[in-house]
Design a protein around this motif. Structure first.
Motif, mmCIF file in Angstrom:
data_model
loop_
_atom_site.group_PDB
_atom_site.id
_atom_site.type_symbol
_atom_site.label_atom_id
_atom_site.label_comp_id
_atom_site.label_asym_id
_atom_site.label_seq_id
_atom_site.Cartn_x
_atom_site.Cartn_y
_atom_site.Cartn_z
ATOM 1 N N LYS A 114 0.839 -1.202 0.000
ATOM 2 C CA LYS A 114 0.000 0.000 0.000
ATOM 3 C C LYS A 114 0.873 1.251 0.000
ATOM 4 N N THR A 115 0.442 2.219 -0.809
ATOM 5 C CA THR A 115 1.182 3.474 -0.815
ATOM 6 C C THR A 115 0.978 4.172 0.521
ATOM 7 N N LYS A 116 2.076 4.691 1.063
ATOM 8 C CA LYS A 116 1.975 5.445 2.307
ATOM 9 C C LYS A 116 1.669 6.897 1.954
ATOM 10 N N TYR A 117 0.532 7.382 2.409
ATOM 11 C CA TYR A 117 0.128 8.744 2.055
ATOM 12 C C TYR A 117 0.338 9.755 3.185
ATOM 13 N N GLU A 136 1.655 12.928 -3.515
ATOM 14 C CA GLU A 136 1.102 11.809 -4.302
ATOM 15 C C GLU A 136 -0.397 11.689 -4.072
ATOM 16 N N ARG A 166 -3.365 11.799 -6.872
ATOM 17 C CA ARG A 166 -4.450 10.829 -6.903
ATOM 18 C C ARG A 166 -5.811 11.524 -6.821
#
Ligand code: ADP
Ligand code: MG
Ligand code: MG
Length: 916
Positions: free
Chosen positions: A10-13, A58, A62
């Protein structure tokens, strides 16, 4: 296909910081934005920073691609953890009625964009939480004021409640003013708790009325709304304007910083302010800044109250400028150093530490809550061109940075400001000062008063110089500010929007001239009973804050010692030489002062417009036959020879490149009948004859018509005369012991044979003169490479040429097929739609036009390894283009005199950047 059990990473946001720890650091600006990365870094350094978390750029990307709902779902869990992190450190709870956590939601892109993106403070308040805040702080007025501010900001930023027209005031401020009137008070601070309660109600009602939406009470909904608004604001118009003015790409996106609130407006032991580790206007190594007691951050920026100075010395200097006595200063505007000495010492220590850590001038935001200091932001401070130079040289002298860093620290574009005009000292003596404000951004400006940014724009289109006069400026005014000659505001300190933005643009600005009253509806400004209307002339001195009546002549500045030192350093690290485009000894002398190493382009046609020269020029053009032309050319010869002598003498033994006549002849002909009649009388022919001849000269596409070497080939006597003038002048100055080597340049070559024909003619003419005078002088022959064909055939042309000079104005025109004279019809649209990243006439198109240059360099050198290579289009003074010229291996660039220092610095930076 991936195996079934493969975990999707999972992308860390979200990255948290607080209590001396941080998941991010200063290196992570691309992901966390400048503000977020530095908040993390300060935590690591142990600087007191309220805890918080950063939502990455990021996430912004998105959001832009997939929309609000998708993003909120993607970051929900992390956001909950982030808030829990804050609750734990602060010991408060989000939305709690007993002890609520309040937060700020702040935007922050990779590079700082002052005032561009919107910030919401005190988020988390609602009718319950305000009671909790009130009880916890023991200050119910403060709590309700915080609530009032929150509803106002949220209503504006997130729910979009703006003034209905540009003449209207902010609708919330209108309500506040009404309330103050009703209470008979002058100041927001005098409104009572119950006034503020009423205002909150009125605000919410107004929002419902105007937007049809209830003000959200759920803090999570508030948070999502604010985060979305920040992401939305990345694409609002003012952000777009700022980006295009500063070359910031759209895909960068912004981060969002969510941070626990601290209160500068809690009580009189609280304050908020902005500080600079050095003087952003002059570069002086002096800690300075402004603060307001009992205020929240936005009050300082908005410039509503007169801020106080942080240091005692700054305070004294300020009072002297404002003509305030020491008694009044101590009484009404004491410095932070005087009223909170301990906090001041802590702030001063942090200031030094941060500057040393970043090895650059810092711009800090701080808040003092009940005697405790918090730092809310640090960044490399924006500064004027003069400050850039001084700070770089000072830091070098102080051993903080090395020579190369010093050279790289100064933005070449900004050198322009140091070369900018100042008022003529005699003219200024009799000038009448009508008001005095703060010296917000240095320089001198004179222009006609306008009151709205869009007027500044439309007047600028008509080439009218304007001074934009406002009560205060806001980000909506950006475009107008960028085209005005100067900016004058009635309100606002040194850190007000107008001041910060003007310094960023290098534009003269006087802010906070309190004596001025602006009436937007009447379009007038009144000072001391004197009224100025739109269109009246005024002048500004951005270095002293003085505002003058009328138009005052400006003149060129003296070049300072630090500037000289920086330029010397630049020369030490540069490979590319910088020459100038100059047609007169005066221009040449200016360019020499700015360090030009020769003339890269002398446009001989410009000499023909001067004074009486135009008459024989017209006679030559309009002559019926060669005999007629020769008679006229003999007269021109006298002028040209004299002009070249002047140039050669001025340039001494530096190279001088002279281009043979280039423009289409119709440019020299009078287009009005009176002018035509005059010339007919002079030549003793009828008006009809002249008119016929002019008709004959008309071309459908003059830029691709009878011009350049095509003139020299069809009228060889023109080339002969020019060569004679050049060679005879060179022989004359040689007698005086000057070592001159004229470089004769043939324009607009596309066929090898064209060049050779002109070359033979030049050589034959020179030999004739040498025989006549029984003496010789060295000279060179080269060509301009400005047609794609010449670039492709460079290896056939170069064996016979001493040099090539890329005429990238024409080369751009011919490569794109854009007529420079007509491009304004579509270029702005192309730029706006992103079909072009920049104006190709300003910055060289590296792949297309640049590709041809590269081919010509390679082939040219293949045909003649000793070929000297330069560039003499407008691009020669454009830093990105200079960098390109360095990379393709040119020997020099040539640009207008005022751009010479810019090109020199850009050339040095190109060497340093491409070193590795
Ligand atoms: P900008 O980039 O326009 O300066 P900021 O996000 O820095 O916007 O914030 C605007 C103002 O609000 C600044 O003066 C800042 O110091 C203040 N501010 C932001 N967050 C907080 C906070 N958590 N507590 C107190 N003041 C804050
Ligand atoms: Mg800020
Ligand atoms: Mg040309």
């Amino acid at each position: 296909m991936a195996p079934k059990d493969a975990k999707t990473v999972k992308t860390k946001y979200i990255y948290t910081f607080g209590d001396g720890n941080a998941e991010g650091n200063a290196q992570m600006k691309n992901l966390l934005g400048g503000k977020g990365a530095n908040l993390c870094e300060m935590n690591r350094l142990g600087v007191p920073v309220p805890p918080g978390f950063v939502i990455t750029t990021e996430a912004c990307t998105r959001y832009t691609e997939k929309g609000r709902e998708d993003l909120m779902e993607a970051i929900r869990e992390e956001m909950e953890q982030g808030i829990a992190h804050l609750e734990q450190i602060m010991g408060t709870r989000f939305g709690d009625r007993e002890n609520p956590l309040l937060i700020s939601v702040r935007s922050g892109a990779r590079v700082s964009m002052p005032g561009m993106m919107d910030t919401v403070l005190n988020l988390g308040l609602n009718d319950d939480a305000v009671e909790g805040l009130s009880q916890r702080s023991g200050e119910s007025r403060f709590a309700w004021d915080a609530y009032r501010r929150f509803v106002q900001m949220y209503g504006d930023v997130v729910m979009g409640l703006k003034p209905e027209s540009k003449e209207d005031e902010d609708p919330f401020e209108v309500l506040i003013d009404e309330m103050k009137k009703k209470r008979g008070v002058a100041n927001d601070n005098q409104l009572t708790t119950s006034d503020l309660k009423k205002l909150v109600l009125q605000f919410k009602e107004l929002i419902l009325q105007r937007t049809g939406e209830e003000f959200p009470t759920d803090p999570w909904e508030q948070l999502q709304g604010a985060v979305s608004a920040v992401f939305e604001s990345w694409n609002n118009e003012r952000a777009q304007v700022y980006r295009s003015l500063n070359g910031i790409p759209e895909h960068w996106g912004t981060a969002v910083n969510v941070q626990a609130m601290v209160y500068g407006n809690l009580n009189d032991n609280s304050a908020t302010g902005v500080a600079f580790t050095r003087d952003a206007g002059t570069g002086e190594d002096l800690f300075n800044g402004e603060f307001l007691v009992n205020a929240q951050g936005e009050d300082v920026v908005a410039g509503i109250r007169t801020p106080q100075q942080i240091t005692l010395e700054g305070s004294r200097r300020w009072a002297e400028l404002a003509k305030i006595t020491e008694e009044v200063r101590r009484e009404k505007y004491p410095s932070l150093e005087e009223i909170m000495p301990e906090v001041y010492r802590e702030l001063a220590a942090i200031e030094t530490r941060l500057e040393n850590h970043y090895a650059d001038m810092q711009d800090l935001e701080f808040t003092i809550q009940d005697g405790k200091l918090w730092i809310l932001q640090t960044r490399n401070g924006k500064r004027t061109g003069a400050a850039m130079v001084k700070i770089a040289v000072d830091m070098l002298n102080q051993g903080m940075i090395d020579e190369k860093t010093a050279v790289l620290r100064v933005d070449p574009h900004r050198l322009d400001e140091l070369l900018h005009p100042v008022f003529d000292p005699t003219a200024i003596k009799s000038a009448n000062v009508i008001a005095k404000g703060l010296p917000a951004s240095p320089g001198a400006a004179t222009g006609q008063v306008v009151f709205f940014a869009d007027d500044a724009e439309s007047w600028a289109e008509n080439n009218k110089p304007t001074i934009l006069v406002r009560m205060e400026t806001s980000p909506e005014d950006l475009r107008g500010m960028s085209v005005a000659k100067g900016i004058l505001t009635a309100r606002g300190g040194m850190t007000s929007h107008a001041a910060v933005v003007a310094r960023g643009m290098g534009k003269c600005c006087v802010s906070g001239a309190g004596a001025i009253h602006v009436d937007y509806r009447a379009r007038t400004m009144t000072v001391d009973g004197q009224t100025f209307r739109e269109g009246d002339w005024i002048s500004l001195n951005g270095s002293t804050g003085e505002v003058y009546e009328g138009r005052i002549i400006t003149q060129e500045p003296a070049l300072s010692g630090d500037f000289g030192k920086l330029m010397k350093l630049a020369d030490k690290y540069t490979r590319l030489e910088v020459r100038t485009n100059a047609d007169t000894p005066e221009d040449a002398a200016t360019a020499l002062r700015f360090g030009a190493r020769g003339i890269g382009l002398c446009r001989t046609e410009h000499m023909f417009f001067e004074g009486e020269r135009i008459i024989p020029m017209r006679e030559m053009i309009l002559a019926a036959d060669e005999t007629g032309r020769r008679t006229a050319l003999d007269k021109l010869l006298v002028f040209q020879r004299e002009d070249f002598r002047g140039l050669f003498e001025t340039m001494h033994d530096l190279p001088v490149t002279i281009r043979l006549l280039d423009p289409p002849l119709h440019e020299f002909i009078p287009h009005d009948e009176a002018g035509q009649r005059e010339i007919a009388d002079d030549m003793g022919v009828s008006l009809e004859v002249i008119k016929d001849k002019i008709e004959e000269l008309k071309e459908a596409n003059p830029m691709m018509g009878h011009r350049g070497c095509r003139l020299g080939i069809t009228y060889p006597e023109i080339t002969e005369m020019q060569v004679r003038a050049i060679i005879e002048a060179a022989l004359d100055v040689k007698m005086k012991g000057i070592r001159v080597i004229p470089e004769i340049m043939v324009p607009l070559v596309s066929k090898v044979k064209e060049f050779e024909a002109q070359k033979n003619l030049i050589e034959a003419t020179a030999e004739t003169i040498f025989a006549e005078r029984n003496e010789r002088v060295e000279y060179q022959i080269g060509t301009m490479v400005e047609t794609p064909r010449a670039a492709m055939l460079a290896d056939y042309i170069s064996p016979n040429a001493h040099f090539f000079s890329f005429g990238t104005n024409d080369l751009t025109q011919m490569t794109f097929g854009y007529s420079r004279d007509d491009a304004s019809k579509f270029l702005p649209i192309y730029l706006k739609q992103g079909l072009l990243d920049h104006d190709p006439f300003e910055e060289i198109d590296q792949y297309g036009v640049g590709g041809l240059v590269q081919i010509a360099v390679e082939r040219g050198r293949k045909g003649n390894p000793n070929l000297s290579l330069g560039l003499c289009g407008e691009h020669g003074g454009n830093p990105a283009s200079v960098d390109f010229c360095h990379r393709v291996g040119l020997d020099y660039v040539s640009c207008s005199p005022y751009r010479v220092p810019i090109a020199r610095l850009a050339a040095a930076q190109a060497s340093l950047k491409n070193e590795k």
